[in-house]
Design an enzyme around this catalytic site. Structure first.
Site, PDB file in Angstrom:
ATOM      1  N   GLN A 163      29.965 -54.948  47.403  1.00  8.16           N
ATOM      2  CA  GLN A 163      29.597 -56.292  46.743  1.00  8.16           C
ATOM      3  C   GLN A 163      30.615 -57.000  47.542  1.00  8.16           C
ATOM      4  O   GLN A 163      30.683 -58.088  47.507  1.00  8.16           O
ATOM      5  CB  GLN A 163      29.270 -55.987  45.566  1.00  8.16           C
ATOM      6  N   HIS A 171      28.847 -55.937  29.023  1.00  8.06           N
ATOM      7  CA  HIS A 171      29.727 -55.024  28.476  1.00  8.06           C
ATOM      8  C   HIS A 171      31.428 -55.568  29.024  1.00  8.06           C
ATOM      9  O   HIS A 171      31.301 -56.032  29.334  1.00  8.06           O
ATOM     10  CB  HIS A 171      28.768 -53.651  29.418  1.00  8.06           C
ATOM     11  N   GLY A 174      23.812 -60.344  32.959  1.00 12.20           N
ATOM     12  CA  GLY A 174      24.526 -60.508  32.050  1.00 12.20           C
ATOM     13  C   GLY A 174      24.296 -59.486  31.101  1.00 12.20           C
ATOM     14  O   GLY A 174      24.905 -58.466  31.965  1.00 12.20           O
ATOM     15  N   VAL A 233      36.396 -51.250  34.751  1.00 10.82           N
ATOM     16  CA  VAL A 233      36.206 -49.955  33.334  1.00 10.82           C
ATOM     17  C   VAL A 233      35.183 -49.580  33.230  1.00 10.82           C
ATOM     18  O   VAL A 233      33.952 -49.128  33.427  1.00 10.82           O
ATOM     19  CB  VAL A 233      36.151 -51.228  31.935  1.00 10.82           C
ATOM     20  N   SER A 269      25.363 -52.353  33.153  1.00  4.67           N
ATOM     21  CA  SER A 269      24.287 -52.428  32.566  1.00  4.67           C
ATOM     22  C   SER A 269      23.371 -51.559  32.191  1.00  4.67           C
ATOM     23  O   SER A 269      22.199 -51.079  31.378  1.00  4.67           O
ATOM     24  CB  SER A 269      23.715 -54.119  32.908  1.00  4.67           C
ATOM     25  N   GLN A 315      17.343 -60.712  44.940  1.00  3.34           N
ATOM     26  CA  GLN A 315      18.863 -59.488  45.461  1.00  3.34           C
ATOM     27  C   GLN A 315      17.748 -57.538  45.326  1.00  3.34           C
ATOM     28  O   GLN A 315      18.449 -57.376  45.011  1.00  3.34           O
ATOM     29  CB  GLN A 315      19.973 -59.502  44.320  1.00  3.34           C
ATOM     30  N   ASP A 328      31.363 -52.619  42.034  1.00 11.50           N
ATOM     31  CA  ASP A 328      30.506 -53.040  43.071  1.00 11.50           C
ATOM     32  C   ASP A 328      31.650 -53.161  43.882  1.00 11.50           C
ATOM     33  O   ASP A 328      31.676 -53.814  45.138  1.00 11.50           O
ATOM     34  CB  ASP A 328      30.044 -53.789  42.583  1.00 11.50           C
ATOM     35  N   GLY A 357      33.406 -54.257  30.533  1.00 13.70           N
ATOM     36  CA  GLY A 357      33.672 -54.383  31.960  1.00 13.70           C
ATOM     37  C   GLY A 357      33.338 -55.975  32.777  1.00 13.70           C
ATOM     38  O   GLY A 357      34.619 -57.056  33.338  1.00 13.70           O
ATOM     39  N   HIS A 358      32.677 -56.486  32.232  1.00 13.68           N
ATOM     40  CA  HIS A 358      32.510 -57.948  31.902  1.00 13.68           C
ATOM     41  C   HIS A 358      33.133 -58.828  31.022  1.00 13.68           C
ATOM     42  O   HIS A 358      34.503 -60.285  31.367  1.00 13.68           O
ATOM     43  CB  HIS A 358      31.127 -58.525  31.535  1.00 13.68           C
TER      44      HIS A 358
HETATM   45  O1  PAF Z   1      27.678 -58.218  40.601  1.00 11.00           O
HETATM   46  C1  PAF Z   1      26.267 -58.491  39.666  1.00 11.00           C
HETATM   47  O2  PAF Z   1      26.364 -58.920  38.769  1.00 11.00           O
HETATM   48  C2  PAF Z   1      25.356 -59.038  40.945  1.00 11.00           C
HETATM   49  O3  PAF Z   1      25.386 -59.035  42.080  1.00 11.00           O
HETATM   50  C3  PAF Z   1      25.982 -61.288  41.366  1.00 11.00           C
HETATM   51  C4  PAF Z   1      27.429 -60.827  41.853  1.00 11.00           C
HETATM   52  C5  PAF Z   1      26.275 -61.605  39.703  1.00 11.00           C
HETATM   53  C6  PAF Z   1      24.829 -62.002  42.067  1.00 11.00           C
HETATM   54  O4  PAF Z   1      23.592 -62.550  41.348  1.00 11.00           O
END
Ligand code: PAF
Length: 298
Positions: free
Chosen positions: A157, A38, A35, A180, A190, A65, A154, A40-41
């Protein structure tokens, strides 16, 4: 657009939507987020909209996490604004589960990727990637997407999730999407809202350092990994508020570190990655060392 909060509701709605499309080949695209959306999302949602029949956005600040001294409680949240952003991007379902819905009892099962998670962010955030891979596995099981969209900011990730998908034969295609940036080069995050005005100005040093390293790699006759690390550290040192967590060059997606004397020229599999703290705020940024990559802006 549906806003759903339980796994049962989500599964039922997805089944109805799939039936309405009346195609066995319908593609569900998942954009997993925490959530405080921005641009990027938004770019992930746009990619998902282009490449999927049904787009599901998940918004879940995943407690497992975050480390004990990290920002789970203060992580920025704005559900009403996020829902409007999702609507404007043509999302079909926003899934906003509670912590109780995702973890009704203390979880005894963890999905854990080993070597890739030991370095970079994994070294300074022990347990972080186990939390990510566990929640992403749960989201994959709940939504059963054919595609899932993740931002390359990320990059580690992305590599970790791709490894998990390969290792566990998960039937989902991971779609990495470009970073972005703000007009001045700062990668969108965020967590940027935590920065004071002075920290925000000095945080530009991340993209400047990446650009300097990229230029050196593009223009030098001979340049090795130690040179790149030195350029990054010298650039970042020009910002008095910046405290380096790491400034690294490695292969991508293996994340194998380069030995100091290893030449950088002629390689198109390299990732330069930074994590830098400004006060309590830890920012990450990276660039793939490819002739074609430029630091693109919003
Ligand atoms: O990148 C993120 O926002 C988080 O690590 C994810 C992939 C939503 C997992 O909680």
């Amino acid at each position: 657009m549906k806003v759903l909060r339980t796994i049962a509701e989500l599964r039922q709605e997805l089944s109805l939507m799939r039936q309405a499309i009346r195609s066995n080949a319908s593609v569900v695209g998942l954009v997993p987020t925490m959530g405080y959306l921005h641009q990027g999302h938004a770019s992930l949602m746009q990619a998902a909209r282009q490449q999927s029949d049904i787009v599901v956005l998940s918004i879940f600040v995943n407690p497992i996490q975050f480390g004990p001294n990290e920002d789970f409680d203060s992580y920025p949240r704005d559900e009403a604004r996020d829902v409007e952003t999702a609507r404007s991007q043509g999302v079909d379902i926003v899934f906003i589960p509670s912590v109780k819905e995702m973890y009704p009892q203390a979880t005894q099962t963890t999905v854990s990727v080993s070597q890739l998670t030991e370095r970079l962010c994994g070294a300074s955030r022990p347990g972080h990637f186990d939390g990510v891979t566990t929640v992403v596995s749960k989201l994959f099981n709940i939504v059963q997407p054919q595609r899932a969209f993740f931002g390359m900011k990320d990059a580690q990730q992305v590599a970790v999730i791709q490894q998990m998908v390969n290792d566990l034969n998960m039937p989902v295609e991971i779609v990495p999407c470009p970073i972005v940036r703000e007009e001045d080069g700062l990668a969108l995050s965020s967590r940027n809202v935590y920065l004071s005005a002075e920290q925000r100005t000095q945080a530009l040093v991340l993209s400047e350092a990446l650009r300097a390293a990229q230029e050196a790699a593009d223009t030098s006759v001979a340049i090795n990994a130690a040179d790149i690390r030195r350029i990054l550290r010298e650039q970042i040192a020009s910002s008095p508020l910046a405290v380096i967590d790491y400034a690294e060059i490695q292969a991508f997606p293996s994340l194998e570190p380069l030995a100091d004397q290893e030449e950088v020229q002629g390689r198109d599999d390299l990732l330069i990655a930074l994590a830098v703290k400004f006060g309590k705020t830890r920012l990450i940024d990276n660039i793939r060392l490819q002739k074609s990559e430029v630091l693109s802006r919003v």
